[in-house]
Design an enzyme around this catalytic site. Structure first.
Site, mmCIF file in Angstrom:
data_model
loop_
_atom_site.group_PDB
_atom_site.id
_atom_site.type_symbol
_atom_site.label_atom_id
_atom_site.label_comp_id
_atom_site.label_asym_id
_atom_site.label_seq_id
_atom_site.Cartn_x
_atom_site.Cartn_y
_atom_site.Cartn_z
ATOM 1 N N SER A 223 33.119 19.601 -95.129
ATOM 2 C CA SER A 223 33.326 18.450 -95.990
ATOM 3 C C SER A 223 32.004 18.065 -96.670
ATOM 4 O O SER A 223 31.251 18.935 -97.102
ATOM 5 C CB SER A 223 33.909 17.293 -95.181
ATOM 6 O OG SER A 223 34.400 16.276 -96.012
ATOM 7 N N ASP B 208 42.884 22.885 -100.174
ATOM 8 C CA ASP B 208 41.921 21.829 -99.817
ATOM 9 C C ASP B 208 41.470 21.065 -101.060
ATOM 10 O O ASP B 208 40.920 21.638 -102.005
ATOM 11 C CB ASP B 208 40.723 22.469 -99.114
ATOM 12 C CG ASP B 208 39.738 21.451 -98.558
ATOM 13 O OD1 ASP B 208 39.938 20.233 -98.788
ATOM 14 O OD2 ASP B 208 38.765 21.863 -97.901
ATOM 15 N N HIS C 11 42.270 20.486 -95.431
ATOM 16 C CA HIS C 11 40.839 20.243 -95.237
ATOM 17 C C HIS C 11 40.407 20.480 -93.794
ATOM 18 O O HIS C 11 39.223 20.663 -93.525
ATOM 19 C CB HIS C 11 40.507 18.811 -95.669
ATOM 20 C CG HIS C 11 39.030 18.540 -95.758
ATOM 21 N ND1 HIS C 11 38.179 19.323 -96.502
ATOM 22 C CD2 HIS C 11 38.254 17.575 -95.179
ATOM 23 C CE1 HIS C 11 36.944 18.855 -96.397
ATOM 24 N NE2 HIS C 11 36.965 17.804 -95.603
#
Length: 608
Positions: free
Chosen positions: A120, A186, A317
């Site tokens: 991330s 994602d 994600h």
């Protein structure tokens, strides 16, 4: 296109990838720490956590996309050298990195290989940390950190900077150190293709979800769908504009629209690995192709898919760890190296490549754009090959100016600068023709560099840097002589301010960057400084100009070997002016000994 095992496709061991992923996920459990440090037998793995704070993703005070000029002290190489244009970077990511750099330095003083990783927003910090360490290693004599080239492995990382990141890292031969894993849906690698203002209503809710592993409850359907559609609408505008550029679209309407609608500046760089739904990984290094895949892999085939894909874009994600827990040796890696040869239709074909592209959901339009990205890259290579053919012509012209002209001009106390300025003999006309032909070749090169139509490695090519430096030192004095011979300074202004062509600015910056010079390489412009100080001392007293005169002499002293004493010949423009300076100045001048040596050498030559 190559079909390989993952390890062979990206030159990273599977166990290192899995270890990096575990470290990146673990960092999320400790967001209060600047990073986590894990040591293996061979490497130090430094992982950075993501964040659920919108301020850690976008800095609203800077611009609509949260970008700002990169810190030139920390990242001096992340620029386009000739154009002298520094990269822009996400301000929030940059500030976070700057805040932890002091602690990072403390753990890097080891002679051990380093892997930076993050999931991330943590991936963005890993990217900046890697570039910073690579910058330190450009100066090995003053580098107190690890001597091993660092590696960066990210998982679902957002975009960090503009296309100059790719340009600079490819030129420095650093781009291969960056490997980015992205699952098909994602949303995070796409987020920064949309402006903050369009995302603000849902951003906090989405980030809370993205940074939590308990996704069973999911986000409210309307919130997820609206967020997803906002990102993809903006991504569509970005990739459409990029595709027009790749295909050479000259429609002026596009330029007009861009003046009203600002598009995201962010661009991919490094090696991207896109996971399909099965055991396949598509490996792409072309940044234009990566950008297209980021959009088209999430493109909806029907409106009914919207809610489902929106939720999937959030769940995906956290899909990296499960991918890594599978047997990576069974993963089929397909490298898209020959993009221009991709088929325009995937139907009726049953190869590993077509299967993988089908699983990414790439449409005919997507394949067309990928081919355009490949063709654009190939055109850059052809442009360089065309310039390579002209290299011999450049060298022939420079040899003539150096051997047949410069050496011949050193008669009766004049140098080639003054002889060329006077333009009395036919050979001076020939020299002017050579000067103009060389200017045409280098101006063509500069224009291609300004449009980024040459390979990124061009400005870092040792042969071209050497050739450009020789050209600048030999030919720019002739340009200066021509400028002041025609009194262009009266209408236009001083040469260095108004008259200096980009071909010399570009080649000067190449040398300064390549040699890591702290002071500018001014040897080819000394004649312009001489001309301007001569003009100034005609109307001003010595006391008013003394500082500039002393500074000029210091620069001459430094570059005396490169200018080959031409300035110190007894009838040169410089010497004729220098003799008019007060005796007390000349007796204390830093170039006094050089002038005396030149006089003695001339006397010895004349008595032989």
């Amino acid at each position: 296109m190559a079909h390989l095992k993952l390890e062979g496709a990206i030159n990273l061991k599977e166990d290192l990838i899995a270890t990096a992923c575990s470290a990146a996920i673990k960092a999320h459990k400790h967001p209060e720490k600047p990073f986590l440090l894990d040591k293996t037998r061979d490497s130090s793995i430094i992982s950075f956590a993501g964040s659920s704070s919108p301020e850690a993703w976008f800095s609203a005070s800077d611009s609509s996309f949260g970008e700002t000029k990169i810190d030139t002290q920390l990242f001096p190489s992340v620029r386009s050298i000739g154009v002298d244009d520094y990269a822009v970077v996400n301000s929030a990511f940059l500030r976070r990195f700057q805040g932890i750099l002091g602690k990072l330095k403390e753990v890097l003083r080891v002679n051990k290989s380093v892997v930076f990783t993050g999931h991330s927003a943590g991936g963005s910090i890993a990217i900046l940390a890697t570039i910073w360490l690579l910058e330190q290693q450009r100066n090995p004599d003053s580098n107190p950190y690890t001597n091993f080239t660092p590696t960066c492995i990210t998982f679902g990382s957002p975009l960090v900077g503009n296309f100059i990141f790719y340009h600079a890292l490819k030129r420095e031969k650093w781009s291969t150190q960056f490997v980015h894993f992205v699952t098909r849906y994602d949303i995070v690698p796409r987020i920064h293709l949309a402006p903050l203002s369009s995302l603000q209503p849902q951003l906090q809710t989405i980030l809370n979800c993205l940074n939590s592993r308990s996704l069973g409850s999911t986000v409210n359907g309307n919130v997820a769908t609206e967020f997803f559609m906002t990102v993809m609408r903006n991504a569509s505008a970005v990739v459409s504009n990029a595709a027009c550029r790749l295909m050479g679209n000259t429609n002026l309407l596009l330029d007009t629209l861009q003046s009203f609608v600002k598009l995201s500046p962010y661009s991919p760089f490094g090696t991207y690995i896109f996971f399909t739904e099965s055991e396949k990984a598509v490996v792409v290094t072309n940044p234009d192709a990566v950008l297209q895949i980021l959009f088209y892999a999430c493109q909806l085939s029907s409106e009914s898919e919207c809610d489902h894909i929106a939720q999937q874009s959030l769940k995906a994600h956290w899909g990296y760890e499960s991918k890594m827990q599978q047997n990576l040796e069974l993963l089929h890696a397909i490298r898209l190296d020959e993009l221009a040869k991709l088929p325009l239709s995937l139907t009726g074909r049953n190869t590993a490549i077509t299967e993988a592209l089908n699983e990414l959901g790439l449409s005919t339009r997507a394949l067309l754009n990928l081919r355009a990205a490949g063709a654009y890259e190939e055109q850059k290579t052809r442009n360089k090959e065309r310039m390579e053919v002209k290299k011999q012509n450049i060298e022939d012209h420079l040899n003539w100016l150096e051997v047949d002209y410069r050496a011949v001009c050193k008669v009766d106390g004049f140098g080639y600068y003054d002889v060329f300025k006077l333009q009395k003999d036919p050979i001076d006309f020939q020299a002017n023709i050579k000067r103009l032909e060389l200017a045409g070749i280098w101006d063509e090169t500069v224009e291609m560099l300004k449009r980024y139509e040459l390979p990124e490695e061009f400005e870092g090519d040792d042969e071209w840097i050497k050739l450009g430096t020789r050209f600048r030192r030999l030919v720019e004095p002739l340009d200066i002589a021509n400028y002041y011979r025609h009194s262009k300074n009266d209408d236009t202004g001083p040469y260095l301010i108004k008259g200096r062509p980009k071909r010399y600015r570009f080649t000067q910056r190449w040398l300064e960057h390549n040699k890591k010079m702290s002071d500018p390489s001014e040897e080819s412009t000394l004649w312009a400084k001489v001309e301007e100080i001569r003009i100034k001392t005609k109307t001003k007293m010595y006391a008013e100009c003394s500082r500039e005169i002393i500074e000029l002499e210091r620069k001459m002293k430094r570059w005396i070997n490169e200018i080959e004493d031409d300035m110190l010949l007894k009838k040169s423009t410089f010497m004729e002016w220098w003799k008019t300076l007060p005796e007390h100045h000349r007796s204390q001048s830093c170039i006094k000994d050089d002038i005396e040596r030149m006089v003695n050498d001339n006397n010895a030559t004349n008595t032989m």
